[in-house]
Design a protein around this motif. Structure first.
Motif, PDB file in Angstrom:
ATOM      1  N   LEU A  75      -3.969   1.337  20.637  1.00  0.00           N
ATOM      2  CA  LEU A  75      -3.891  -0.185  19.943  1.00  0.00           C
ATOM      3  C   LEU A  75      -4.299  -1.411  20.643  1.00  0.00           C
ATOM      4  CD1 LEU A  75       0.037   0.714  19.383  1.00  0.00           C
ATOM      5  CD2 LEU A  75      -2.013   0.909  17.621  1.00  0.00           C
ATOM      6  N   HIS A  76      -5.051  -2.380  19.862  1.00  0.00           N
ATOM      7  CA  HIS A  76      -5.727  -3.359  20.753  1.00  0.00           C
ATOM      8  C   HIS A  76      -4.669  -4.479  20.595  1.00  0.00           C
ATOM      9  CE1 HIS A  76      -8.585  -6.418  21.806  1.00  0.00           C
ATOM     10  NE2 HIS A  76      -8.053  -7.318  20.866  1.00  0.00           N
ATOM     11  N   VAL A  77      -4.322  -4.987  21.746  1.00  0.00           N
ATOM     12  CA  VAL A  77      -3.339  -6.252  21.874  1.00  0.00           C
ATOM     13  C   VAL A  77      -3.899  -7.285  22.634  1.00  0.00           C
ATOM     14  CG1 VAL A  77      -1.030  -6.433  23.178  1.00  0.00           C
ATOM     15  CG2 VAL A  77      -1.508  -4.054  22.379  1.00  0.00           C
ATOM     16  N   ALA A 127      -3.923  -3.362   5.223  1.00  0.00           N
ATOM     17  CA  ALA A 127      -5.337  -3.802   5.095  1.00  0.00           C
ATOM     18  C   ALA A 127      -5.607  -5.280   5.592  1.00  0.00           C
ATOM     19  CB  ALA A 127      -5.588  -3.819   3.685  1.00  0.00           C
ATOM     20  N   LEU A 128      -4.798  -5.496   6.644  1.00  0.00           N
ATOM     21  CA  LEU A 128      -5.126  -6.852   7.605  1.00  0.00           C
ATOM     22  C   LEU A 128      -5.353  -6.635   8.920  1.00  0.00           C
ATOM     23  CD1 LEU A 128      -2.460  -8.726   5.479  1.00  0.00           C
ATOM     24  CD2 LEU A 128      -4.905  -8.973   5.147  1.00  0.00           C
ATOM     25  N   ASP A 129      -5.244  -7.672   9.955  1.00  0.00           N
ATOM     26  CA  ASP A 129      -5.032  -7.508  11.310  1.00  0.00           C
ATOM     27  C   ASP A 129      -4.412  -8.487  11.878  1.00  0.00           C
ATOM     28  OD1 ASP A 129      -6.907  -9.656  11.623  1.00  0.00           O
ATOM     29  OD2 ASP A 129      -8.752  -7.985  11.392  1.00  0.00           O
ATOM     30  N   MET A 130      -4.317  -8.807  13.268  1.00  0.00           N
ATOM     31  CA  MET A 130      -3.701  -9.918  13.732  1.00  0.00           C
ATOM     32  C   MET A 130      -4.072 -11.144  13.485  1.00  0.00           C
ATOM     33  SD  MET A 130      -5.157  -9.946  17.903  1.00  0.00           S
ATOM     34  CE  MET A 130      -4.835  -8.174  17.865  1.00  0.00           C
ATOM     35  N   GLY A 131      -5.350 -11.382  12.774  1.00  0.00           N
ATOM     36  CA  GLY A 131      -5.733 -12.703  12.259  1.00  0.00           C
ATOM     37  C   GLY A 131      -4.855 -13.246  11.029  1.00  0.00           C
ATOM     38  N   THR A 132      -3.715 -12.262  10.544  1.00  0.00           N
ATOM     39  CA  THR A 132      -2.943 -12.813   9.612  1.00  0.00           C
ATOM     40  C   THR A 132      -2.175 -13.917  10.147  1.00  0.00           C
ATOM     41  OG1 THR A 132      -2.794 -10.342   8.654  1.00  0.00           O
ATOM     42  CG2 THR A 132      -0.856 -11.903   8.485  1.00  0.00           C
ATOM     43  N   PHE A 133      -1.679 -13.906  11.179  1.00  0.00           N
ATOM     44  CA  PHE A 133      -0.984 -15.052  11.805  1.00  0.00           C
ATOM     45  C   PHE A 133      -1.854 -16.176  12.556  1.00  0.00           C
ATOM     46  CE2 PHE A 133       1.583 -10.981  11.995  1.00  0.00           C
ATOM     47  CZ  PHE A 133       2.594 -11.191  11.157  1.00  0.00           C
ATOM     48  N   GLY A 140      -8.064  -3.395  12.226  1.00  0.00           N
ATOM     49  CA  GLY A 140      -8.687  -4.279  13.212  1.00  0.00           C
ATOM     50  C   GLY A 140      -9.483  -3.586  14.249  1.00  0.00           C
ATOM     51  N   ARG A 141      -8.995  -3.807  15.816  1.00  0.00           N
ATOM     52  CA  ARG A 141      -9.749  -3.110  16.470  1.00  0.00           C
ATOM     53  C   ARG A 141      -8.888  -1.994  17.041  1.00  0.00           C
ATOM     54  NH1 ARG A 141     -11.799  -8.576  19.779  1.00  0.00           N
ATOM     55  NH2 ARG A 141     -10.251  -9.541  18.446  1.00  0.00           N
ATOM     56  N   SER A 142      -7.942  -1.452  16.594  1.00  0.00           N
ATOM     57  CA  SER A 142      -7.124  -0.402  17.067  1.00  0.00           C
ATOM     58  C   SER A 142      -7.765   0.868  16.298  1.00  0.00           C
ATOM     59  CB  SER A 142      -5.849  -0.310  16.453  1.00  0.00           C
ATOM     60  OG  SER A 142      -5.060  -1.626  17.241  1.00  0.00           O
ATOM     61  N   SER A 143      -7.670   1.845  17.008  1.00  0.00           N
ATOM     62  CA  SER A 143      -8.200   3.066  16.661  1.00  0.00           C
ATOM     63  C   SER A 143      -7.397   3.972  15.205  1.00  0.00           C
ATOM     64  CB  SER A 143      -8.280   4.279  17.886  1.00  0.00           C
ATOM     65  OG  SER A 143      -7.188   4.788  18.092  1.00  0.00           O
ATOM     66  N   LYS A 144      -8.241   4.964  14.731  1.00  0.00           N
ATOM     67  CA  LYS A 144      -7.623   5.484  13.597  1.00  0.00           C
ATOM     68  C   LYS A 144      -6.827   6.783  14.201  1.00  0.00           C
ATOM     69  CE  LYS A 144     -11.634   4.830  10.499  1.00  0.00           C
ATOM     70  NZ  LYS A 144     -12.810   5.409   9.759  1.00  0.00           N
ATOM     71  N   LEU A 145      -5.917   7.215  13.324  1.00  0.00           N
ATOM     72  CA  LEU A 145      -5.342   8.457  13.737  1.00  0.00           C
ATOM     73  C   LEU A 145      -6.210   9.494  13.756  1.00  0.00           C
ATOM     74  CD1 LEU A 145      -2.023   8.668  11.761  1.00  0.00           C
ATOM     75  CD2 LEU A 145      -2.259   8.275  14.095  1.00  0.00           C
ATOM     76  N   SER A 187     -12.035  -5.916   3.980  1.00  0.00           N
ATOM     77  CA  SER A 187     -13.087  -4.986   3.993  1.00  0.00           C
ATOM     78  C   SER A 187     -13.517  -4.412   5.133  1.00  0.00           C
ATOM     79  CB  SER A 187     -14.320  -5.880   3.743  1.00  0.00           C
ATOM     80  OG  SER A 187     -14.545  -7.044   4.609  1.00  0.00           O
ATOM     81  N   LYS A 188     -12.724  -4.684   6.367  1.00  0.00           N
ATOM     82  CA  LYS A 188     -12.730  -3.985   7.471  1.00  0.00           C
ATOM     83  C   LYS A 188     -12.142  -3.085   7.727  1.00  0.00           C
ATOM     84  CE  LYS A 188     -14.340  -8.309  10.098  1.00  0.00           C
ATOM     85  NZ  LYS A 188     -13.891  -9.197  10.945  1.00  0.00           N
ATOM     86  N   THR A 189     -11.152  -2.521   6.938  1.00  0.00           N
ATOM     87  CA  THR A 189     -10.179  -1.586   6.884  1.00  0.00           C
ATOM     88  C   THR A 189     -10.820  -0.507   6.062  1.00  0.00           C
ATOM     89  OG1 THR A 189      -8.429  -3.226   6.845  1.00  0.00           O
ATOM     90  CG2 THR A 189      -7.842  -0.881   6.548  1.00  0.00           C
ATOM     91  N   SER A 190     -11.061   0.652   6.768  1.00  0.00           N
ATOM     92  CA  SER A 190     -11.774   1.690   5.981  1.00  0.00           C
ATOM     93  C   SER A 190     -10.746   2.274   4.877  1.00  0.00           C
ATOM     94  CB  SER A 190     -11.979   3.022   7.034  1.00  0.00           C
ATOM     95  OG  SER A 190     -10.804   3.599   7.339  1.00  0.00           O
ATOM     96  N   VAL A 191     -11.522   3.024   4.000  1.00  0.00           N
ATOM     97  CA  VAL A 191     -10.813   3.582   2.767  1.00  0.00           C
ATOM     98  C   VAL A 191     -10.109   4.810   3.241  1.00  0.00           C
ATOM     99  CG1 VAL A 191     -11.424   5.056   0.784  1.00  0.00           C
ATOM    100  CG2 VAL A 191     -12.728   2.930   1.083  1.00  0.00           C
TER     101      VAL A 191
END
Length: 358
Positions: A73-75, A96-102, A126-131, A269-273
């Motif tokens: 997780l990117h913090v 489908a968002l990231d920390m930019g939400t805030f 965002g910049r966190s990894s996938k499962l 768009s940066k959130t993968s399908v």
């Protein structure tokens, strides 16, 4: 000698070819119309955020937190300008968002400099990894939040702020870690969220498509794993349609800031399908009314836009029924990304709430 094609088959081939041609022509026309609409909207005068530097807001430190399931997780952490005993504010974004939400809340509290701020990207965002394997679930997101809190706020009080799926994440955390509330967690802000399952017809998909394809989500997950790159390329090619859908389903105002729409669509768009499809099932089955009991011992602020299509006002009202001491603020003429669309009004609601707790 060229073999002859039977007359009936030749007719079928001709019809099929004509159909393909018509579909292709229709798609080309549709994309041309969409592109024209987007260009007109983006270039319309009077955009208040056309010069806003949304990308990469400043931070004092960053780290990678490894959750229990192995997700990295990117913090990012913003420190106060002077030592303080005020609660650390931890922000949890949505689907489908990231920390930019805030972005605007981060900007306000950073300029004030009187609170420590923690932001992180949810798994697969965002910049966190996938499962590495399996499907995402809300309970697992609660575990990810626990890992972030353990790593970044080992002591002191905490205010949790969650938007949409981020609010659900806080509920999942409360469900398992009730002892934190009233002890470590001394305040909660829930924005544009729900404590029950979300209508599948409204999760960023046209209602007809969502209803028709819902039984096949397990197959979608497999397909996305095998061909996600190809699907992502197709999504990129239809980015104009995505922009229009983001404006339609994310915002309440008929003519929101084009820069804000582009900012939100960029996060989408940066959130993968693959990530999107793996989250859908857990969102459709989310039901955490019992978890709200853990929040009764702390101040709670519920914020929602009056034109939120994805998690409408009625969902916030249901939360209030179970948390009668909570305060609810409905923001006029705003949709699901209320904290961006009506940043001033949302900040005006959050700031006194936080200050009263501090």
């Amino acid at each position: 000698m060229t073999p002859k094609i039977p007359r009936r088959r030749a007719k079928q081939v001709g019809i099929a070819g004509a159909a393909v041609g018509l579909v292709a022509a229709g798609l080309a026309t549709a994309f041309a119309v969409e592109r024209t609409l987007v260009r007109r909207s983006v270039n319309a005068p009077g955009d208040p955020y056309v010069e806003e530097p949304f990308a990469d807001p400043p931070y004092d430190s960053e780290l990678t937190v490894t959750a229990a399931d192995g997700t990295h997780l990117h913090v990012e952490i913003v420190e106060p300008t002077a030592p303080t005993t005020k609660p650390t504010i931890v922000f949890v974004h949505g689907f489908a968002l990231d920390m930019g939400t805030f972005y605007f809340q981060r900007k306000m509290f950073t300029e004030r400099g009187d609170h420590r701020l923690v932001f992180y990207d949810q798994p697969g965002h965002g910049r966190s990894s996938k499962l590495k394997s399996g499907n995402y679930d809300i309970a697992g997101l609660g575990e990810s939040l626990a890992a972030v809190l353990d790593a970044t706020v080992p002591d002191g009080h905490i205010i949790l702020v969650g938007h949409s799926m981020g609010g659900m994440t806080i509920m999942a955390f409360a469900e398992k870690y009730q002892e934190w509330f009233g002890n470590r967690v001394t305040g909660v802000v829930l924005m544009s969220t729900s404590a029950r399952l979300v209508d599948r017809a409204k999760l960023a998909l046209p209602s007809l498509v969502a209803r028709a394809s819902a039984p096949f989500f397990p197959l979608w997950g497999t397909a996305a794993h095998l061909g996600g790159g190809a699907i992502d390329r197709a999504r990129f090619a239809s980015s104009d349609l995505a922009w229009l859908l983001t404006r339609r389903y994310g915002f309440g105002d008929a003519k929101p800031s084009p820069s804000l729409v582009s900012f939100v669509e960029g996060m989408n768009s940066k959130t993968s399908v693959e990530t999107l499809t793996k989250y859908l099932n857990t969102l459709y089955n989310h039901n955490r009314y019992p978890a709200l009991a853990a929040l009764r011992g702390v101040p709670v602020l519920v914020v929602v836009g009056d034109r939120d299509y994805l998690t409408p006002v009625s969902h916030s009202e249901e939360i209030i029924k179970r948390l009668p001491d909570a305060r609810m603020v409905t923001i006029p003429n705003s949709g699901h990304v209320v904290m961006l669309e009506r940043a001033d009004e949302v900040n005006a609601a959050i700031l006194p709430f936080v200050e009263k707790i501090s």
